[in-house]
Design a protein around this motif. Structure first.
Motif, PDB file in Angstrom:
ATOM      1  N   VAL A  97       0.835  -1.204   0.000  1.00  0.00           N
ATOM      2  CA  VAL A  97       0.000   0.000   0.000  1.00  0.00           C
ATOM      3  C   VAL A  97       0.872   1.257   0.000  1.00  0.00           C
ATOM      4  O   VAL A  97       0.586   2.222  -0.721  1.00  0.00           O
ATOM      5  CB  VAL A  97      -0.947  -0.016   1.209  1.00  0.00           C
ATOM      6  N   ALA A 154       2.217   1.837  -3.450  1.00  0.00           N
ATOM      7  CA  ALA A 154       1.159   2.323  -4.333  1.00  0.00           C
ATOM      8  C   ALA A 154       0.849   3.798  -4.058  1.00  0.00           C
ATOM      9  O   ALA A 154       0.673   4.597  -4.995  1.00  0.00           O
ATOM     10  CB  ALA A 154      -0.092   1.478  -4.156  1.00  0.00           C
ATOM     11  N   GLU A 155       0.776   4.167  -2.796  1.00  0.00           N
ATOM     12  CA  GLU A 155       0.455   5.560  -2.455  1.00  0.00           C
ATOM     13  C   GLU A 155       1.558   6.510  -2.905  1.00  0.00           C
ATOM     14  O   GLU A 155       1.282   7.625  -3.363  1.00  0.00           O
ATOM     15  CB  GLU A 155       0.201   5.668  -0.954  1.00  0.00           C
ATOM     16  N   ALA A 201       1.184   6.875  -6.602  1.00  0.00           N
ATOM     17  CA  ALA A 201      -0.009   7.668  -6.909  1.00  0.00           C
ATOM     18  C   ALA A 201       0.276   9.154  -6.754  1.00  0.00           C
ATOM     19  O   ALA A 201      -0.160   9.971  -7.578  1.00  0.00           O
ATOM     20  CB  ALA A 201      -1.157   7.248  -5.996  1.00  0.00           C
ATOM     21  N   HIS A 229      -5.121   7.121  -9.027  1.00  0.00           N
ATOM     22  CA  HIS A 229      -6.034   6.754  -7.942  1.00  0.00           C
ATOM     23  C   HIS A 229      -5.579   5.429  -7.357  1.00  0.00           C
ATOM     24  O   HIS A 229      -5.244   4.493  -8.101  1.00  0.00           O
ATOM     25  CB  HIS A 229      -7.463   6.615  -8.463  1.00  0.00           C
ATOM     26  N   VAL A 230      -5.552   5.340  -6.019  1.00  0.00           N
ATOM     27  CA  VAL A 230      -5.225   4.091  -5.344  1.00  0.00           C
ATOM     28  C   VAL A 230      -6.525   3.347  -5.063  1.00  0.00           C
ATOM     29  O   VAL A 230      -7.393   3.846  -4.348  1.00  0.00           O
ATOM     30  CB  VAL A 230      -4.465   4.334  -4.025  1.00  0.00           C
ATOM     31  N   GLN A 231      -6.659   2.152  -5.634  1.00  0.00           N
ATOM     32  CA  GLN A 231      -7.855   1.341  -5.448  1.00  0.00           C
ATOM     33  C   GLN A 231      -7.530   0.166  -4.533  1.00  0.00           C
ATOM     34  O   GLN A 231      -6.701  -0.671  -4.863  1.00  0.00           O
ATOM     35  CB  GLN A 231      -8.368   0.815  -6.782  1.00  0.00           C
ATOM     36  N   HIS A 232      -8.168   0.135  -3.359  1.00  0.00           N
ATOM     37  CA  HIS A 232      -7.973  -0.978  -2.438  1.00  0.00           C
ATOM     38  C   HIS A 232      -9.000  -2.065  -2.723  1.00  0.00           C
ATOM     39  O   HIS A 232     -10.122  -1.795  -3.153  1.00  0.00           O
ATOM     40  CB  HIS A 232      -8.110  -0.504  -0.988  1.00  0.00           C
ATOM     41  N   VAL A 242      -3.900  -4.095  -3.836  1.00  0.00           N
ATOM     42  CA  VAL A 242      -3.945  -2.657  -4.058  1.00  0.00           C
ATOM     43  C   VAL A 242      -3.629  -2.422  -5.530  1.00  0.00           C
ATOM     44  O   VAL A 242      -2.801  -3.108  -6.116  1.00  0.00           O
ATOM     45  CB  VAL A 242      -2.956  -1.913  -3.128  1.00  0.00           C
ATOM     46  N   LEU A 245      -3.340   0.570  -8.867  1.00  0.00           N
ATOM     47  CA  LEU A 245      -3.247   1.935  -9.356  1.00  0.00           C
ATOM     48  C   LEU A 245      -4.029   2.043 -10.655  1.00  0.00           C
ATOM     49  O   LEU A 245      -3.909   1.182 -11.534  1.00  0.00           O
ATOM     50  CB  LEU A 245      -1.791   2.327  -9.602  1.00  0.00           C
TER      51      LEU A 245
END
Length: 245
Positions: A143, A146-147, A150, A156-159, A164, A166
């Motif tokens: 995570v 990914a952040e 981003a 956009h970070v999609q959980h 996770v 992008l």
């Protein structure tokens, strides 16, 4: 949080437009993205439902359209890649461009997966994902990576379920449902959307705004859905029962 949601009413084949998430809704989640099992009975049922609905059935998935077609869904309307692409049954298509910077994200995700046992990299035409279901101890690092990416590229970070992803900002399942509802044969019909994950909440919110309802699949949680079914088996039973009525 609502403590209880009732099961949904049967499909109204004269008035409903049906939108269905794929993983965790129609098929059981698997440890690997390519490990899902799609039976011939499910494929046949979805095509039969689409016929009964005069084409007003669409899959709405984080997977890309080509992958879903490979599972036997070709010929159905599909919104793929979390809404970044969609195709109607008549072949009408809409697709956003691959976001700038996604190649860098793909390289960094791939490198991370290669050096962390149990982390799986999933390359997508319009995004990139890390799955840590096999090794949840790496979840926080996945995570965090990914952040950081981003922030660097404006993604956009999609959980999701122990993953996770992008993707391009500004598109989601709700946006895709809204676009599809403006077009034949979906226009003028009540949307019903089934989904299990937090990625489906934008879809629940959109169908509610459009006069329809959402159906949460799985364990009860805070949700914009109006109804609930407990698991994948109950979804398939509900679809089959509606089809037989």
């Amino acid at each position: 949080m609502t403590q209880h949601l009732p099961p949904p009413p049967p499909i109204d084949f004269s008035g409903d437009a049906l939108f269905l998430d794929f993983d965790g809704t129609l098929v059981e989640l698997a440890d690997r993205p390519d490990g899902v099992v799609v039976g011939e009975q499910l494929i046949a049922m979805l095509h039969a439902l689409s016929d009964r609905l005069d084409g007003r059935l669409a899959l709405v998935s984080g997977r890309d359209i080509a992958t879903l077609d490979g599972f036997g869904m070709d010929g159905l309307a599909i919104a793929g890649s979390h809404g970044a692409e969609w195709r109607l049954a008549d072949g009408t298509m809409s697709e956003t461009a691959r976001p700038p910077g996604m190649d860098d994200a793909r390289r960094q995700f791939e490198r991370f997966a290669e050096t962390h046992d149990g982390v799986l990299f999933e390359d997508k035409p319009l995004g990139a994902a890390l799955h840590y279901r096999l090794s949840p101890e790496w979840g926080e690092e996945c995570v965090a990576l990914a952040e950081n990416l981003a922030r660097s590229h404006g993604f956009h970070v999609q959980h999701g379920h122990e993953m996770v992803e992008l993707r391009r900002a500004g598109v989601d399942k709700g946006v895709a449902i809204s676009d599809i509802l403006e077009r034949a044969p979906f226009a003028g019909h009540r949307p019903v959307f089934l989904g299990d994950d937090v990625t489906d909440e934008a879809g629940f919110e959109q169908v509610t705004r459009s006069g329809g309802h959402g159906v949460l699949i799985g364990t009860m949680r805070a949700t914009a859905a109006n109804f609930r079914l407990p698991d994948v088996n109950s979804v398939n039973e509900w679809l089959d029962r509606s089809l037989r009525n």
